[in-house]
Design an enzyme around this catalytic site. Structure first.
Site, short mmCIF file in Angstrom:
data_model
loop_
_atom_site.label_atom_id
_atom_site.label_comp_id
_atom_site.label_asym_id
_atom_site.label_seq_id
_atom_site.Cartn_x
_atom_site.Cartn_y
_atom_site.Cartn_z
N GLU A 152 21.83 39.10 0.43
CA GLU A 152 22.00 38.22 -0.73
C GLU A 152 22.45 36.82 -0.32
O GLU A 152 21.77 35.83 -0.59
CB GLU A 152 23.01 38.85 -1.71
CG GLU A 152 22.46 40.12 -2.35
CD GLU A 152 23.52 41.03 -2.97
OE1 GLU A 152 24.65 41.07 -2.45
OE2 GLU A 152 23.21 41.71 -3.95
N ASP A 204 4.92 63.36 -13.33
CA ASP A 204 5.37 62.57 -12.17
C ASP A 204 6.86 62.33 -12.30
O ASP A 204 7.37 62.14 -13.41
CB ASP A 204 4.69 61.19 -12.14
CG ASP A 204 3.18 61.30 -12.10
OD1 ASP A 204 2.70 62.26 -11.47
OD2 ASP A 204 2.51 60.46 -12.73
N ASP A 232 17.07 42.68 -0.41
CA ASP A 232 17.66 43.39 -1.55
C ASP A 232 16.48 43.60 -2.49
O ASP A 232 15.96 42.63 -3.07
CB ASP A 232 18.74 42.51 -2.19
CG ASP A 232 19.36 43.18 -3.42
OD1 ASP A 232 18.84 44.24 -3.83
OD2 ASP A 232 20.34 42.63 -3.96
N LEU A 263 15.96 44.91 -5.49
CA LEU A 263 16.07 44.53 -6.90
C LEU A 263 17.51 44.15 -7.19
O LEU A 263 18.34 45.00 -7.54
CB LEU A 263 15.61 45.70 -7.79
CG LEU A 263 14.91 45.30 -9.09
CD1 LEU A 263 13.76 44.33 -8.87
CD2 LEU A 263 14.40 46.52 -9.81
N ASP A 264 17.77 42.87 -7.02
CA ASP A 264 19.13 42.37 -7.24
C ASP A 264 19.41 42.27 -8.74
O ASP A 264 18.53 41.88 -9.51
CB ASP A 264 19.26 40.99 -6.60
CG ASP A 264 20.63 40.39 -6.81
OD1 ASP A 264 21.61 41.03 -6.40
OD2 ASP A 264 20.72 39.30 -7.39
N GLU A 284 19.20 46.66 1.38
CA GLU A 284 20.49 46.96 0.74
C GLU A 284 20.55 48.42 0.29
O GLU A 284 21.62 49.01 0.20
CB GLU A 284 20.69 46.03 -0.46
CG GLU A 284 22.12 46.00 -0.93
CD GLU A 284 22.32 45.28 -2.24
OE1 GLU A 284 22.18 44.05 -2.27
OE2 GLU A 284 22.65 45.95 -3.23
N GLU A 285 19.39 49.01 0.04
CA GLU A 285 19.34 50.39 -0.46
C GLU A 285 19.42 51.44 0.65
O GLU A 285 19.50 52.62 0.36
CB GLU A 285 18.05 50.63 -1.26
CG GLU A 285 17.96 49.84 -2.55
CD GLU A 285 18.99 50.27 -3.59
OE1 GLU A 285 19.50 51.40 -3.51
OE2 GLU A 285 19.30 49.44 -4.47
N ASP A 297 15.12 50.19 -8.83
CA ASP A 297 15.53 49.59 -7.56
C ASP A 297 15.01 50.41 -6.38
O ASP A 297 14.60 49.87 -5.36
CB ASP A 297 17.04 49.35 -7.48
CG ASP A 297 17.87 50.46 -8.07
OD1 ASP A 297 17.30 51.51 -8.41
OD2 ASP A 297 19.09 50.28 -8.18
P1 AHM Z 1 23.46 44.63 -6.99
O1 AHM Z 1 22.77 44.20 -5.72
O2 AHM Z 1 23.97 46.03 -6.96
O3 AHM Z 1 22.64 44.33 -8.20
O4 AHM Z 1 24.86 43.79 -7.10
C1 AHM Z 1 24.85 42.42 -6.89
C2 AHM Z 1 25.05 41.72 -8.21
C3 AHM Z 1 24.70 40.27 -8.14
O5 AHM Z 1 23.37 40.08 -8.49
C4 AHM Z 1 25.61 39.66 -9.15
O6 AHM Z 1 25.89 38.32 -8.87
C5 AHM Z 1 26.83 40.51 -9.04
O7 AHM Z 1 26.43 41.76 -8.51
C6 AHM Z 1 27.48 40.76 -10.35
O8 AHM Z 1 28.67 41.44 -10.14
P2 AHM Z 1 29.80 41.56 -11.26
O9 AHM Z 1 29.26 42.49 -12.29
O10 AHM Z 1 30.98 42.09 -10.53
O11 AHM Z 1 30.04 40.17 -11.81
MG MG Z 2 22.01 42.70 -5.01
#
Ligand code: AHM
Ligand code: MG
Length: 348
Positions: free
Chosen positions: A274, A63, A115, A117-118, A92-93, A69
């Site tokens: 976010e 697989d 989003d 997987l933030d 977001e993706e 994400d």
């Molecule tokens: P992502 O959605 O690509 O994970 O980016 C968002 C993230 C936030 O969760 C976090 O507060 C920030 O990016 C961290 O950014 P940095 O590494 O510039 O501090």
């Molecule tokens: Mg994010």
């Protein structure tokens, strides 16, 4: 012993708070709860990637292993599509929004933004990551496809918002505009159970949260404010997953900042996926959320699906202090001549 209240029971019970509710919103929240359990299962296996296969390669059974994400994105989209409770999704993706055809000719009246997987840069090292979501009532005609205008709504129009953190335990926090409640996943029964009722953010806290590595890239007002936090002996905490940093701020009090930098002159974090959902939750819990230009986050009129903003969010008294600070330091420097100050630049 208190009786356990599951997320599903709670959602159904709360539906009665909305006299004209048709059950769609209830259904959507349940779909998100189901998707969260599926994502949780996979996130918990993240450490096994070297055994099961590296992302974007084939695993032992042939697989293709997906990046987490993207996996989370697909699962959320699948769960929301199948129930037919929403007519569109923006993630977001994904570059563009996704239209969802009606299921059994139901004309769905909601759109969902998320989003998936933030904080995904933290996955490989066992640091908390999370899913953030928001639900809006559509603006376009209920009988046609959803339109861009359905997604480009102010955060104050959110019908519901929430997040799930896949951390030391998995917790889902959501609000439909009548307070905030949290549910912890009990892995033994596979149910989210009410664990944090009517969450209120402390008026102040002992923490400030910012990527201090960018200090020299922030505007002067923000640098001064950060110095002030340090002078007050506030403790610095920065996980680098906004959802986790805001979660800590919600429970312990404090302030989270992601100001403009030279690289991101309009802030880094996305308004739709976010800033808005997390600001909605914090405001519902009694906190505040502003941009570094002191505009209320939930009043921003987005013009683009992936628009970014600066953000300062957290305990109400601390956000007020930040506002006073910025107002004070962005005033024109008085020009002093012969001991008499004039409030502005040197007269021509
Ligand atoms: P992502 O959605 O690509 O994970 O980016 C968002 C993230 C936030 O969760 C976090 O507060 C920030 O990016 C961290 O950014 P940095 O590494 O510039 O501090
Ligand atoms: Mg994010």
């Amino acid at each position: 012993m208190n009786r356990i209240v599951t997320l599903d029971e709670f959602i159904i019970h709360r539906q009665k708070d909305f006299p004209y509710a048709s059950g769609e919103l209830t259904g959507l929240l349940r779909d998100i709860g189901v998707a969260a359990k599926i994502v949780n299962r996979e996130v918990n296996k993240a450490g096994l990637v070297s055994i099961l296969g590296v992302a974007n390669t084939e695993n032992a059974t042939g697989d293709t292993v997906q990046k987490l994400d993207l996996y989370a994105n697909d699962k959320l989209i699948d769960c929301l599509k199948n129930s037919g409770e929403c007519c569109g999704i923006a993630s977001e993706e994904n570059e563009d929004f996704i239209k969802i055809p009606s299921v059994e000719s139901k004309s769905a009246k909601y759109v969902v933004v998320f989003d998936p997987l933030d904080g995904s840069s933290n996955i490989d090292v066992n640091v908390s990551v999370g899913t953030i979501f928001g639900i809006y009532r559509r603006k376009s005609d209920a009988n046609g496809d959803c339109k861009l205008e359905d997604f480009l709504q102010k955060g104050s129009e959110l019908v519901a918002a929430g997040y799930v953190i896949y951390g030391t335990s998995t917790i889902l926090v959501y609000s439909t505009g009548r307070g905030v409640n949290g549910f912890t996943l009990d892995p033994s029964i596979g149910e989210f159970c009410l664990s944090h009722k009517d969450i209120k953010i402390p008026e102040r806290g002992n923490y400030y949260s910012v990527n201090q590595g960018y200090y020299l890239k922030f505007d002067v007002e923000m640098r001064r404010y950060i110095d002030y936090c340090s002078d007050l002996n506030l403790r610095l905490r920065y996980i680098g997953s906004m959802v986790s940093d805001v979660h800590r701020t919600l429970f312990k009090g404090g302030i989270f900042l992601y100001p403009n930098t030279r690289k991101f002159p309009h802030g880094k974090l996305r308004i739709l996926y976010e800033c808005n959902p997390l600001s909605f939750i914090v405001e519902q819990a009694g906190g505040k959320a502003l941009t570094c230009d002191l505009e209320r986050i939930l009043e921003i009129e987005p013009v683009d699906l992936h628009q970014r903003s600066s953000i300062v969010v957290g305990s109400p008294a601390m956000v007020d202090d930040m506002k006073n600070f910025v107002e004070k330091y962005s005033m024109p420097t008085p020009y002093v001549e012969n001991g008499a100050a004039t409030n502005g630049a040197k007269p021509a």
